[in-house]
Design a protein around this motif. Structure first.
Motif, PDB file in Angstrom:
ATOM      1  N   ARG A  10       0.816  -1.222   0.000  1.00  0.00           N
ATOM      2  CA  ARG A  10       0.000   0.000   0.000  1.00  0.00           C
ATOM      3  C   ARG A  10       0.851   1.275   0.000  1.00  0.00           C
ATOM      4  N   GLN A  20      -5.273   0.540  -6.976  1.00  0.00           N
ATOM      5  CA  GLN A  20      -5.259  -0.909  -6.769  1.00  0.00           C
ATOM      6  C   GLN A  20      -5.533  -1.634  -8.089  1.00  0.00           C
ATOM      7  N   ARG A  32      -9.116  -5.563  -8.469  1.00  0.00           N
ATOM      8  CA  ARG A  32      -8.416  -4.788  -7.457  1.00  0.00           C
ATOM      9  C   ARG A  32      -8.562  -5.371  -6.058  1.00  0.00           C
ATOM     10  N   ILE A  35      -5.534  -6.974  -4.644  1.00  0.00           N
ATOM     11  CA  ILE A  35      -4.541  -6.046  -4.084  1.00  0.00           C
ATOM     12  C   ILE A  35      -4.990  -5.586  -2.707  1.00  0.00           C
ATOM     13  N   SER A  36      -6.262  -5.306  -2.564  1.00  0.00           N
ATOM     14  CA  SER A  36      -6.797  -4.902  -1.266  1.00  0.00           C
ATOM     15  C   SER A  36      -6.513  -5.966  -0.210  1.00  0.00           C
ATOM     16  N   GLU A  39      -2.768  -5.939   0.570  1.00  0.00           N
ATOM     17  CA  GLU A  39      -2.404  -4.762   1.360  1.00  0.00           C
ATOM     18  C   GLU A  39      -2.874  -4.881   2.802  1.00  0.00           C
TER      19      GLU A  39
END
Length: 117
Positions: A10, A20, A32, A35-36, A39
């Protein structure tokens, strides 16, 4: 980098202004939310993703994911200790070679933990 975060994705993503969705595209993720989850340390990166992140941000996977590295270190040391204890008492040359290897591994692991503190 400090090692109090599980992932530095992040802050690095934000430093370079990527969304993202854009980072997901770069690592080949479908959306995305992948990625969340990375992170937020809700998911561990695949080996491929870890290496792609390392390429993107010009760093090592262990620096990008220090929390994961710490977990892997602890598990590996525990398993190495267990195997070391299991192999004790077997006088064969092959077993002695394994025990020597495990001793060196455990010494390296202890040294790394001291440097990290």
């Amino acid at each position: 980098m400090h090692h109090d975060l599980k992932s530095y994705i992040r802050p690095l993503r934000r430093r370079f202004g990527f969304t993202q969705k854009e980072i997901a595209f770069l690592i080949g993720a479908k959306c995305r939310t992948a990625i969340s989850r990375l992170e937020g340390a809700k998911r561990k990166p695949s080996l491929e993703a870890a290496f792609i992140f390392a390429l993107l941000f010009d760093t090592t996977p262990s620096e990008l994911f220090p929390g994961l590295m710490l977990e892997l270190h602890e598990v590996t040391v525990r398993r190495a200790n267990d195997l070391y204890e299991e192999l004790q008492g077997n006088p064969s040359n092959t077993t002695q070679f394994k025990l020597d290897f495990l001793e060196r591994l455990l010494e390296r692991a202890a040294t790394r933990m001291l440097r990290a503190v």
